[in-house]
Design an enzyme around this catalytic site. Structure first.
Site, PDB file in Angstrom:
ATOM      1  CD  GLU A 128      -8.541   5.021  -1.775  1.00  0.00           C
ATOM      2  OE1 GLU A 128      -7.524   5.600  -1.377  1.00  0.00           O
ATOM      3  OE2 GLU A 128      -9.494   4.769  -1.027  1.00  0.00           O
ATOM      4  CG  HIS A 149      -8.822  -0.843   4.437  1.00  0.00           C
ATOM      5  ND1 HIS A 149      -8.623  -0.869   3.063  1.00  0.00           N
ATOM      6  CD2 HIS A 149      -8.381   0.344   4.858  1.00  0.00           C
ATOM      7  CE1 HIS A 149      -8.065   0.261   2.694  1.00  0.00           C
ATOM      8  NE2 HIS A 149      -7.913   1.028   3.754  1.00  0.00           N
ATOM      9  CG  ASP A 150     -11.095   2.732   3.439  1.00  0.00           C
ATOM     10  OD1 ASP A 150     -10.504   3.159   2.429  1.00  0.00           O
ATOM     11  OD2 ASP A 150     -10.583   2.688   4.569  1.00  0.00           O
ATOM     12  CG  ASP A 203      -4.084   5.904   0.807  1.00  0.00           C
ATOM     13  OD1 ASP A 203      -5.000   5.169   1.160  1.00  0.00           O
ATOM     14  OD2 ASP A 203      -3.920   7.066   1.245  1.00  0.00           O
ATOM     15  CG  ASP A 234      -2.230   0.638   1.017  1.00  0.00           C
ATOM     16  OD1 ASP A 234      -3.246   0.077   1.480  1.00  0.00           O
ATOM     17  OD2 ASP A 234      -2.272   1.691   0.348  1.00  0.00           O
TER      18      ASP A 234
HETATM   19  O1  TEU Z   1      -9.013   6.152   1.742  1.00  0.00           O
HETATM   20  C1  TEU Z   1      -9.275   7.331   0.995  1.00  0.00           C
HETATM   21  C2  TEU Z   1     -10.641   7.782   1.291  1.00  0.00           C
HETATM   22  O2  TEU Z   1     -11.184   8.667   0.679  1.00  0.00           O
HETATM   23  C3  TEU Z   1     -11.321   7.104   2.428  1.00  0.00           C
HETATM   24  O3  TEU Z   1     -11.139   7.947   3.549  1.00  0.00           O
HETATM   25  C4  TEU Z   1     -12.768   6.856   2.146  1.00  0.00           C
HETATM   26  O4  TEU Z   1     -13.332   7.963   1.483  1.00  0.00           O
HETATM   27  C5  TEU Z   1     -13.493   6.700   3.449  1.00  0.00           C
HETATM   28  O5  TEU Z   1     -12.755   5.830   4.244  1.00  0.00           O
HETATM   29  C6  TEU Z   1     -14.889   6.159   3.127  1.00  0.00           C
HETATM   30  O6  TEU Z   1     -15.494   5.715   4.308  1.00  0.00           O
HETATM   31  C7  TEU Z   1      -7.632   5.870   1.892  1.00  0.00           C
HETATM   32  C8  TEU Z   1      -7.491   4.627   2.763  1.00  0.00           C
HETATM   33  O7  TEU Z   1      -8.120   3.519   2.104  1.00  0.00           O
HETATM   34  C9  TEU Z   1      -8.145   4.907   4.099  1.00  0.00           C
HETATM   35  O8  TEU Z   1      -8.107   3.747   4.934  1.00  0.00           O
HETATM   36  C10 TEU Z   1      -7.366   6.038   4.770  1.00  0.00           C
HETATM   37  O9  TEU Z   1      -8.037   6.392   5.970  1.00  0.00           O
HETATM   38  C11 TEU Z   1      -7.295   7.276   3.855  1.00  0.00           C
HETATM   39  O10 TEU Z   1      -6.977   6.973   2.493  1.00  0.00           O
HETATM   40  C12 TEU Z   1      -6.162   8.186   4.320  1.00  0.00           C
HETATM   41  O11 TEU Z   1      -4.935   7.547   4.027  1.00  0.00           O
END
Ligand code: TEU
Length: 576
Positions: A263, A338-339, A205, A99
């Site tokens: 992403e 994971h989000d 990311d 990542d």
């Molecule tokens: O996520 C990018 C992001 O936009 C997320 O915050 C998403 O919109 C949100 O979690 C939706 O519920 C990436 C990573 O996947 C996330 O885990 C990190 O918190 C974020 O970037 C910051 O690095």
């Protein structure tokens, strides 16, 4: 014809290091724990792992706040452990994607400490520093009105130099200034550090947040009652985005045949996405567009009520399956990460009577589309969200906690008014995608030692839903995943490289997602029919003479000129 490539024929398995397997009984997953599970990972038939961040980090955002890209968060292990992981995965013909979090660092990163130390620091411009503004009565204000993605202002005042710094996520995640060439080169060195150790590519990311509008202008006011506004029109997919990606290619990726998955946040229209993944752009292999995990977000954001309907997944699936051939791009195909909450609970049903059928129906979706499928660890044996009996105190992720507290404040602190928000948290909170993997029915689900305190709530359904109990049950979700992954390998021309034709809702009914695939030489055809409802559906079998059932989740039959699908029924009909 679509050009063949290893990363197109890959199925990627996402591992969230904190929650996968703890080897030393401290209640937190670790790298030796992952290594101990490589035989299991290999038995699934996946051929790549995406490993969420393991780098040195204060863990305010679970490692997405990195303080040293070239060292490892000590509780996860050491650089030697990581090298062992890379070598062991490669011995099992499994590639490793790391990542890459380079839109921002932790505020404990050496670069930021130097940058904030003084306006004259050589690294001052490696981050975004701006003077305060002042209102009519002389009160100090942030440089613009952007809201942070985790709530509050995106700007944070620094006494030392009487300036604000920009952080689109947490205050402890200051954004890197990608217009600074020295910063970019230092980041490329960090990327080479991992590629030289044998890493096969990156999930990048928040990739399209790296280029912002150069003037950082105030956002359009879309929520008049709120002080801070959504600035994504100016902080996402900015004017230099594709220059930076092309430079990453020439400086790093092209020297290693790296697999690249960007992403994208706030950007999911066809034209913009084509600029990232069209073959002739030579930028990324594929992207996550986010719409598939946001489709049940309300217009006011993630925790405002908006229910799932099969029409939403049909629209998004048809859009991207039909789009990529237009510009020779390539899809990622996923439902979980994971989000977000688990797709089994959000888009199908985790009720006991429907849980296995639903998990298999979603597995069929993932393995019969054009693109590279991604699984989140535990999805392969039907892990689901925490149930309704878990109170708000069970949610520990900063994103859900900040959102809950912000809405509670708006509602005058009245907790009894928060039932609707808790319901959305039960469906969508990131915590559900981060529950410790349920390996067996021993205490702590075999994730950590029986007497250890796991870092995160373990779903009490682990007694019945765990990998061990499904290993030798040929009807289990786990073995269904193994079957459909094998099918994808057996029919690679048809299922990976084949064409896609949507079936019209008028034919299938609004609750069934249906589509047809054909191999490039037209010698093989499949029809895929997926019932996203708990009601029986039936579709005319008229067009499917000579087809046979290739795979079914046990809730389908073809009889009397009809294809009947039971609740969450799934069937793949093949003619070859
Ligand atoms: O996520 C990018 C992001 O936009 C997320 O915050 C998403 O919109 C949100 O979690 C939706 O519920 C990436 C990573 O996947 C996330 O885990 C990190 O918190 C974020 O970037 C910051 O690095």
């Amino acid at each position: 014809n679509v050009e063949k490539a290893w990363w197109k024929e890959t199925v990627v398995y996402q591992i969230y290091p904190a929650s996968f397997k703890d080897s030393d009984g401290d209640g937190l997953g670790d790298i030796p724990g992952i290594i101990s599970k490589i035989p299991y990972i290999s038995s699934l038939g996946v051929n790549a792992v995406w490993l969420s961040p393991i780098y040195k980090s204060p863990q305010h955002d679970m490692g997405y706040d990195i303080s040293d890209y070239r060292d490892i968060h000590r509780p996860y292990g050491t650089l030697e452990d990581v090298q062992r992981l890379i070598d062991e995965l490669h011995k099992n013909q499994i590639k490793l994607l790391m990542d890459l979090v380079v839109n921002h660092t932790s505020d404990e990163h050496a670069w930021f400490k130097e940058s904030r130390s003084s306006k004259q620091s050589p690294k001052r411009d490696w981050y975004f520093w701006r003077d305060p503004r002042y209102d009519a009565s002389g009160n100090r204000q942030e440089p613009n009105n952007w809201r942070s993605i985790f709530g509050g202002s995106a700007w944070h005042y620094d006494e030392t130099t009487d300036q604000y710094y920009l952080a689109l996520f947490l205050p402890s995640q200051p954004d890197l200034n990608w217009s600074n060439a020295d910063m970019r080169q230092a980041t490329y060195d960090d990327m080479r550090f991992w590629q030289d150790r044998g890493v096969d590519g990156f999930r990048i990311d928040s990739m399209n947040l790296m280029s912002k509008h150069p003037d950082l202008p105030d956002a359009t006011v879309t929520r008049p009652k709120e002080k801070y506004q959504d600035g994504s029109e100016f902080f996402a997919s900015g004017p230099k985005m594709h220059d930076y990606i092309r430079e990453m290619r020439t400086e790093v990726f092209d020297h290693y045949d790296a697999m690249t998955v960007g992403e994208l946040g706030f950007t999911n229209d066809e034209r913009s996405v084509s600029e990232y993944v069209a073959k002739d752009r030579h930028e990324l292999n594929m992207v996550f567009t986010g719409d598939i995990v946001d489709m049940d977000f309300g217009p006011g954001g993630k925790y405002e009520r908006d229910d799932f309907h099969p029409r939403k997944i049909r629209h998004i699936t048809n859009m991207w399956q039909c789009a990529m051939p237009k510009f020779d791009g390539w899809n990622s195909v996923y439902l979980d990460n994971h989000d977000s909450g688990r797709s089994l609970s959000r888009y199908a049903s985790d009720k006991p009577e429907h849980r296995a059928a639903s998990a298999k129906m979603l597995a069929t979706y993932l393995m019969t589309l054009a693109g590279t499928p991604f699984l989140l660890a535990g999805q392969e044996f039907g892990m689901a969200n925490l149930g309704k009996d878990y109170g708000v105190e069970s949610y520990i992720d900063v994103e859900a906690k900040n959102a809950y507290n912000a809405i509670l404040w708006q509602r005058g602190g009245n907790k009894s008014s928060m039932g609707d928000v808790l319901r959305e948290m039960q469906r969508k909170a990131r915590d559900h995608g981060r529950l410790p993997v349920q390996w067996d029915d021993s205490p702590n689900a075999g994730f950590t030692a029986a007497d250890a305190k796991p870092w995160m709530t373990i779903n009490k359904d682990y007694i019945e839903w765990n990998a061990a109990s499904q290993q030798s049950d040929k009807e289990s979700v786990l073995n269904f995943y193994r079957q459909v992954l094998q099918l994808r390998k057996d029919y690679v021309d048809l299922l990976v490289y084949g064409s896609y034709k949507p079936l019209d809702e008028k034919e299938t009914g609004e609750m069934v997602l249906g589509y047809e695939r054909a191999s490039p030489d037209e010698s093989q055809h499949v029809a895929v029919l997926l019932n996203f409802s708990d009601q029986e559906q039936s579709i005319s079998a008229a067009g499917y003479d000579g087809y046979n059932t290739l795979i079914s989740n046990g809730r389908s039959e073809v009889a009397g000129g009809r294809v009947r699908l039971g609740a969450y029924g799934a069937v793949v009909l093949l003619k070859d």
